[in-house]
Design an enzyme around this catalytic site. Structure first.
Site, PDB file in Angstrom:
ATOM      1  N   HIS A   1       0.821  -1.218   0.000  1.00  0.00           N
ATOM      2  CA  HIS A   1       0.000   0.000   0.000  1.00  0.00           C
ATOM      3  C   HIS A   1       0.854   1.267   0.000  1.00  0.00           C
ATOM      4  O   HIS A   1       0.302   2.372  -0.091  1.00  0.00           O
ATOM      5  CB  HIS A   1      -0.925   0.036   1.215  1.00  0.00           C
ATOM      6  CG  HIS A   1      -1.952  -1.049   1.234  1.00  0.00           C
ATOM      7  ND1 HIS A   1      -2.789  -1.302   0.176  1.00  0.00           N
ATOM      8  CD2 HIS A   1      -2.272  -1.964   2.191  1.00  0.00           C
ATOM      9  CE1 HIS A   1      -3.580  -2.330   0.468  1.00  0.00           C
ATOM     10  NE2 HIS A   1      -3.291  -2.744   1.692  1.00  0.00           N
TER      11      HIS A   1
ATOM     12  N   HIS B   1      -6.410  -7.190  -0.255  1.00  0.00           N
ATOM     13  CA  HIS B   1      -6.513  -5.761  -0.547  1.00  0.00           C
ATOM     14  C   HIS B   1      -5.745  -5.446  -1.831  1.00  0.00           C
ATOM     15  O   HIS B   1      -4.680  -6.011  -2.086  1.00  0.00           O
ATOM     16  CB  HIS B   1      -5.917  -4.929   0.588  1.00  0.00           C
ATOM     17  CG  HIS B   1      -6.521  -5.195   1.923  1.00  0.00           C
ATOM     18  ND1 HIS B   1      -5.974  -6.081   2.832  1.00  0.00           N
ATOM     19  CD2 HIS B   1      -7.641  -4.698   2.502  1.00  0.00           C
ATOM     20  CE1 HIS B   1      -6.729  -6.115   3.920  1.00  0.00           C
ATOM     21  NE2 HIS B   1      -7.747  -5.292   3.748  1.00  0.00           N
TER      22      HIS B   1
ATOM     23  N   ASP C   1      -4.236 -12.816   3.728  1.00  0.00           N
ATOM     24  CA  ASP C   1      -5.466 -12.300   4.327  1.00  0.00           C
ATOM     25  C   ASP C   1      -6.699 -12.547   3.466  1.00  0.00           C
ATOM     26  O   ASP C   1      -7.810 -12.141   3.833  1.00  0.00           O
ATOM     27  CB  ASP C   1      -5.337 -10.813   4.657  1.00  0.00           C
ATOM     28  CG  ASP C   1      -4.699 -10.004   3.555  1.00  0.00           C
ATOM     29  OD1 ASP C   1      -4.419 -10.565   2.472  1.00  0.00           O
ATOM     30  OD2 ASP C   1      -4.461  -8.800   3.762  1.00  0.00           O
TER      31      ASP C   1
END
Length: 342
Positions: A158, A195, A282
């Site tokens: 990120h 994500h 995740d």
């Protein structure tokens, strides 16, 4: 498989995570890495320390002003009247027609995009060590290893060239990809974290030498919200060299693996000679962040698909949070990768 790990990660132990106005301890805890290490060691994988590189690898993908901020932020923050124990900004510019401020509080808002990336006294050292782990593994692959695993913490995908966010400070995946570019004309990045790898996308968005492909939960209703949509193709020279494959929340093995087939088809078209896998665990059905519902068998199958592709591969640890299946899912993935290589 050879694994590179540094215990310096434990110096970063973030306490502040603000979700829906509630302050809680961050999900990105040091125990993540120690659980992964214990599982990998118990499965018989060889663990090696990283080489020392300093900030040079990070500087290949991050801006000088951002690296300077990360190095001095905690120390200078502690000098501010009434400052808390971690650097957590209370203002975030939209950046449209904005100017770079001198005040540390302003610089914090400029460089920390959300409230999931507090900077503590040893965050810089931990993040820097993670880039050294990723660089060491990239160099191993450049030297002839078919694959190796960088057990990085804190994670990195990120992090933009000049922004931290989503538990990430320095982009280990981008560092590894850029390192591989020293000998490979074309490098692909495949991000399987739940994500979207928005920082990695941002770093390479206008380049045609690094293809970025991300499989993730639909950002319309999931972090990072603003990036990760299917219409984001890249820009300038990079037009067509960014691919996003968002999935509905709660998707299980079958659609995730189908997206993996689509991702590998795009990578085949690109014809890279090396690959970086941003390995988020995740996407698991038992992960506390609950975005997708991938099983251990799903991780094994995805790894086998990627390994059969046959490219020299750097595996970089990204997300995956505290749950009973965290270590087991890593073992499933590594076993699947080794089976695919056999």
């Amino acid at each position: 498989m050879k694994i590179v790990y540094s215990d310096k990660h434990a110096g970063h132990d973030p306490q502040t995570f603000i979700v829906r106005g509630v302050t809680q301890r961050s999900a990105e805890q040091p125990e993540r890495a120690t659980r992964l290490l214990a599982a990998a060691t118990a499965a018989g994988h060889e663990v090696l320390p990283p080489r020392a590189f300093g900030s040079a690898p990070a500087a290949t993908v991050h801006t000088p002003e951002y690296l300077d901020f990360l190095q001095i932020a905690a120390r200078e923050w502690a000098k501010l009247p009434g400052a808390g124990p971690e650097v957590v900004p209370n203002v975030h510019p939209a950046r449209a027609h904005a100017s770079y401020p001198k005040a540390l509080s302003g610089r914090a808002g400029w460089h920390q995009v959300d409230m999931a990336c507090p900077i503590g006294p040893h965050t810089w050292e931990a993040a820097l060590a993670a880039t050294e782990v990723a660089t060491t593994v990239a160099d191993m692959v450049l030297a002839g290893e078919r694959q190796a695993y960088a057990l990085c913490r804190p994670p990195g995908h990120h992090a933009y060239a000049d922004m931290a966010g989503g538990f990430c400070f320095l982009n280990n995946t981008a560092v590894a990809a850029q390192r591989l570019r020293s000998k490979h004309a074309r490098v692909a990045v495949l991000d399987v974290d739940v994500h979207h790898g928005n920082g990695t996308q941002g770093i390479f968005y206008e380049r045609d030498d690094v293809l970025t492909v991300s499989i993730h939960a639909d950002p319309a209703n999931y972090y990072p919200f603003f990036w990760g949509y299917a219409h984001e193709y890249g820009a300038g020279k990079g037009q067509g060299f960014n691919v996003n494959l968002p999935l509905p929340l709660g998707s299980a093995d079958a659609p995730w693996l189908d997206a993996g087939d689509k991702a590998l088809a795009k990578i085949k078209e690109f014809q890279p000679t090396a690959l970086v896998v941003a390995l988020g665990l995740d996407a698991s059905e038992s992960d506390p962040l609950q975005g997708l519902k991938v099983t251990g068998a799903g991780f094994h199958a995805m790894a086998e698909k990627i390994a059969r592709f046959g490219l020299p591969t750097v595996l970089v640890q990204e997300g995956g949070y505290l749950g009973d299946d965290l270590g087991r899912n890593l073992v499933h993935f590594l076993a699947g990768f080794e089976k695919g290589r056999a």
